[in-house]
Design an enzyme around this catalytic site. Structure first.
Site, PDB file in Angstrom:
ATOM      1  N   HIS A 250      97.542  85.463 126.251  1.00 36.53           N
ATOM      2  CA  HIS A 250      97.393  86.501 125.231  1.00 36.53           C
ATOM      3  C   HIS A 250      98.739  87.166 124.904  1.00 36.53           C
ATOM      4  CE1 HIS A 250      96.568  90.831 124.224  1.00 36.53           C
ATOM      5  NE2 HIS A 250      95.958  90.211 123.243  1.00 36.53           N
TER       6      HIS A 250
ATOM      7  N   GLU B 226     100.524  84.978 122.613  1.00 41.31           N
ATOM      8  CA  GLU B 226     100.007  85.128 121.243  1.00 41.31           C
ATOM      9  C   GLU B 226     100.744  86.273 120.541  1.00 41.31           C
ATOM     10  OE1 GLU B 226      95.902  86.654 120.891  1.00 41.31           O
ATOM     11  OE2 GLU B 226      96.868  87.740 119.250  1.00 41.31           O
ATOM     12  N   HIS B 227     100.921  87.394 121.221  1.00 40.77           N
ATOM     13  CA  HIS B 227     101.634  88.526 120.609  1.00 40.77           C
ATOM     14  C   HIS B 227     103.105  88.186 120.337  1.00 40.77           C
ATOM     15  CE1 HIS B 227      98.974  92.263 120.976  1.00 40.77           C
ATOM     16  NE2 HIS B 227      98.200  91.252 121.317  1.00 40.77           N
TER      17      HIS B 227
ATOM     18  N   GLU C  74      96.554  97.785 124.719  1.00 34.84           N
ATOM     19  CA  GLU C  74      95.371  97.108 124.172  1.00 34.84           C
ATOM     20  C   GLU C  74      94.277  97.055 125.237  1.00 34.84           C
ATOM     21  OE1 GLU C  74      96.058  93.159 122.669  1.00 34.84           O
ATOM     22  OE2 GLU C  74      93.964  92.856 122.124  1.00 34.84           O
TER      23      GLU C  74
END
Lengths: 450, 443
Positions: free
Chosen positions: B72, B75-76, B152
């Site tokens: 993840h 992904e950022h 997040e």
């Protein structure tokens, strides 16, 4: 020289685009006087019909908050001779999507059906509108579902924040109440209350309809009168006053056990019919509405890593306009974030936005508009929204011109009208560091009247 | 484009596009680039726009132990720049087209997507291909983005009692397996994630031969292929390891997880079991989808018996998640009515399911359910991004295009006994994890 060529090219692009309509909208009035906007679309054997009455939760009595929402939940729980289970079975077995909703200003509904189930869909919709049963069992079941939803929402910091914020920024106005109802108010509602709410909202004179899908004009006119034609022509409307934003005080804080603090901020907004409305739309994109293209996201998330997301938006109601921004962050980062937001807000009203920012905002706002119409329900819903906002049938085609006409001076003027006022600030969650706050421990319009 | 390449493209298109006449879910067209990248196009011609997606067959399930959240985080970081694209410029460039873009990570895949006017397709493909191999994030952007993913997690999980309960249930349902770890990562590990962790993941898994290009909207495979060749086709195939996952032991008995917190105001009950995914067994999978429809919904027996008649719940439902490389999951859930304990609701839910397992369903019920599911399949195309999303989820988790396209047809042959059998075999006669969310000190 290069610059001139670019401008000529841009003009050519604009001119050719201007001739193509965004949507081929037919603005019609049925024999019974109902306004309907239609977009014929024969790509799929599907029909989407959306509608809205210009009367809804803002007329809910204080001690009967949530009655319009309960009405929206109960209309499809049996109608005419068809009881709840059979009614739901007919929807399901015919793959008919039917839903009702009540906002503060509008009671609305959407139905989507395959062409071959269209007759069943329209018959069920008409029954729900004209002769809902409101059987005691169904009303009680929907009340319990709503009470359960309210209790679950008590775990949601953004819902908690909205209760406090609405109470403050719409102080003394029906908009301050809870559209979803209160624990004691919801529990006391009955079928009589639902009938009264239905009688307040449902009338042809305050109805607009949007249709998109595989249907011809004559059939569209016919089905609209068939479904809505037997409603009363008019109904006496209670006057609703304009809501003026009260002066700010200290940030209002409500404690909840969580690692972050949810921050929301509100300023006065700009009405959809205001001459500065389109300037405000462009301003909002640059300030905080434009995601990664916005100054708020760039500063608070991208440069400082203080939050997962921070956004702004225009909150436009019929009798009130507000401008909102918010996000969530660690309690030590709340005061720095508020300072950053205020600095960026002040920059918007003192300094011209850059040419590049302005063009990027215009490119997005004009380019993205046609992309919104990607499903039949998107289209029928948009046809209703345009009518509710009293826009002309050419509004979508005029949109680009209005956006492209916005200048840096217009943006500064719009920003000044919003940001010259100190914002109302609501904080929910962990206690923020270094802020003088007004702590509240009870939530308005959750357990009872207030 | 060189002529030879054009002929090759044409051959690929003709060779793979299905030609049979049975009704198909999407009428997707597909081909494969020479470097192994799969291309799928679902023509939807309502508006002159399209959704372009690239799915990498790698997600949190591919992370080594101790660095949860890497997939993840990666992904950022994909938005943090290449030699041709300044940090942050990817999204702002898409927005200047009038488009929108985003990305998401799961255990089995990482996907990037953009919805744009159709004439921008070539430019978007060039941008997406450009970040497949050449990412060059700067140290300060990496550190600040690590803080963003930590926020997040705090925002989406650590403040939400229901999310925390589901995270804990996953730990128990999938011991020794990546599905038992949070996709966003454990906080202590997220705080120490480094660029070398993300870079190792990127180098190992981000390759054209481990990616699927899915486009839905106003285009065709014929239009897409030359653009795909010129962009993704220029990237070399790379050695990509096969996805070897640890074996998760089966539960030895029924397990309960209770989360009690002061901030809970509405108790919840749910029970999860591991069931076959579509990749593991497409015949069982489609039967579980039928079962989900038979038991669920406002007219389904769970809602009718427990909410309408017994009034011990205010909402109930079931859900099947078929898209997984390893086991899928089946969940049954309910919200108890005031004064009803979660134990009582749970017992009633289990009893209703057992009754359905014993008595089965009628042929009429099953016929109606099949018709409903087939009708709903028509709506699947009444959307721009929807078809690309649905197809991507399935292909990235090991299903085939044939599994997807023949779905409405394969439903037709299912019987009441099929639904009853999968209920008994895969849901009732399996140990599961029961989760309850309670106010602290409450009942």
């Amino acid at each position: 020289m290069k610059r001139i060529i670019l401008i000529v090219l841009a003009l050519c692009a604009f001119t050719s685009a201007a001739y193509a309509k965004v949507l081929d909208i037919q603005a019609l009035t049925t024999p019974k006087g109902i306004r309907v906007w239609l977009v014929e679309d024969h790509t799929l054997p599907v029909l989407a019909l959306s509608f809205a009455f210009r009367s809804a939760a803002a007329t809910d009595p204080v001690n009967k908050q949530g009655v319009s929402q309960l009405l929206s939940n109960t209309l499809d729980e049996g109608a005419g001779d068809i009881k709840a289970r059979e009614y739901q079975g007919l929807l399901r077995d015919n793959a008919i999507d039917l839903g009702f909703d009540s906002s503060r200003d509008y009671f609305s509904g959407d139905v989507r059906t395959l062409l071959r189930h269209q007759d069943a869909a329209l018959k069920l919709l008409k029954l729900a509108l004209m002769s809902p049963r409101f059987d005691a069992e169904a009303v009680e079941r929907m009340k319990q579902a709503n009470l359960s939803r309210i209790r679950s929402s008590l775990d949601d910091p953004s819902w908690i924040g909205a209760r406090i914020m609405n109470d403050r920024i719409y102080e003394g106005h029906p908009y301050a109440l809870n559209v979803g109802g209160t624990l004691s108010g919801m529990a006391a509602l009955n079928a009589e209350d639902l009938r009264a709410a239905r009688a307040r909202h449902f009338a042809r004179g305050q109805l607009v309809v949007g249709i998109a899908g595989d249907i011809k004009k004559e059939d569209a006119l016919r089905i609209v009168d068939q479904v809505f034609g037997d409603l009363p022509a008019t109904v006496k409307k209670a006057a609703i006053s304009e809501s003026v934003m009260p002066a700010f005080g200290k940030p209002i804080f409500y404690y909840r056990n969580q690692p972050q603090t949810n921050l929301s901020m509100a300023w006065p907004g700009i009405d959809v019919h205001d001459p500065d409305y389109y300037a405000a739309v462009v301003m909002d994109y640059i300030f905080g509405g434009g995601g990664f293209s916005s100054r708020l996201m760039d500063e608070v998330r991208e440069k400082h890593g203080l939050t997962y997301g921070i956004y702004s938006s225009m909150a436009n109601l019929v009798h009130a306009s507000r401008y909102m921004a918010g996000g969530s962050m660690l309690p030590k980062n709340v005061a720095p974030t508020i300072a950053m937001v205020k600095k960026i807000a002040n920059d918007m009203l003192t300094t011209d936005v850059t040419d590049d920012e302005l063009q990027a905002a215009k490119d997005y706002l004009t380019g993205s508009m046609p992309l919104r119409f990607s499903s039949s329900t998107n289209i029928s819903g948009a046809l209703v929204s345009l009518q509710l906002n009293n826009r002309p049938v050419t509004a979508l085609d005029d949109f680009n011109g209005k956006i492209n006409a916005v200048t840096p001076a217009d943006i500064k003027r719009a920003a000044a009208r919003i940001f010259k006022t100190q914002p109302v600030i609501v904080l929910v969650g962990a206690k923020p560091d270094g802020l003088d706050v007004e702590t509240v421990t009870t939530l308005p319009n959750v357990t009872g009247g207030k | 484009m060189p002529l030879r390449l054009a002929i090759l493209c044409a051959a690929l298109i003709l060779g793979v596009t299905p030609a049979d006449a049975a009704p198909r879910m999407y009428n997707a067209q597909s081909a494969r680039l020479a470097n192994g990248m799969m291309v799928v196009v679902i023509p939807v011609h309502r508006t002159p726009a399209l959704t372009h997606m690239v799915w990498y067959k790698a997600g949190a399930g591919e992370e080594p132990f101790g660095v949860s959240g890497t997939a993840h985080f990666m992904e950022h970081l994909m938005f943090k720049g290449t030699p041709d694209m300044a940090p942050g410029a990817f999204s702002t460039t898409i927005q200047r087209m009038g488009g929108n873009d985003n990305a998401f990570t799961s255990w089995d895949y990482t996907a990037y997507y953009q919805t744009v006017p159709k004439e921008r397709l070539g430019q978007v493909m060039k941008m997406e291909a450009g970040r497949m191999n050449d990412l060059t994030p700067k140290l300060n952007d990496i550190l600040s983005e690590r803080q963003v993913v930590i926020e997040e997690r705090r925002q989406t999980t650590d403040g939400d009692p229901g999310a925390m309960l589901r995270e804990r249930m996953n730990n128990v349902l999938f011991p020794n397996h990546p599905y038992g770890r949070p996709i966003l990562g454990w906080m202590s590990e997220m705080q120490t994630l480094k660029w070398v962790d993300a870079l190792a993941f990127y180098k190992k898994w981000y390759a054209p031969n481990n990616a699927i290009l899915v486009i839905s909207g106003d285009t065709t495979l014929e239009e897409v292929m030359p653009l795909a060749q010129a962009t993704y086709g220029a990237l070399p195939a790379e050695p990509v390891p096969s996805r070897v996952r640890l074996v998760s032991p089966k539960l030895e008995g029924e397990v309960s997880v209770t989360m009690a917190r002061e901030d809970v105001h509405q108790p919840q009950w749910l029970r999860e079991v591991r069931v076959p995914s579509t990749r593991q067994n497409r015949d069982v999978s489609i039967r579980l989808e039928l079962l989900e429809d038979l038991l669920g919904g406002a007219t389904g027996r769970l809602y009718q018996e427990l909410v309408v008649k017994a009034k011990i719940a205010t909402s109930v439902g079931v859900g099947y998640s078929p898209n997984a490389i390893d086991d899928g999951t089946w969940v049954a859930y309910g919200t108890p009515a005031p004064g009803v304990s979660t134990e009582k609701l749970g017992a009633a839910m289990n009893a209703q399911m057992a009754l359905a397992g014993k008595n089965g369903f009628t042929a009429t019920e099953v016929k109606a359910a099949i018709a409903r599911l087939q009708d709903a399949a028509v709506y699947a195309r009444d959307s721009l991004a929807g078809p690309a999303m649905s197809i991507g989820y399935m292909l990235a988790t090991g299903a085939t295009l044939d599994d997807i396209e023949t779905w409405p047809t394969r439903l037709e042959s299912l019987t009441a006994k099929d639904a009853q059998d999968v209920l008994n075999t895969y849901v009732l006669n399996q140990n599961g994890v029961t989760g309850t969310l309670l106010p602290k000190g409450g009942k």
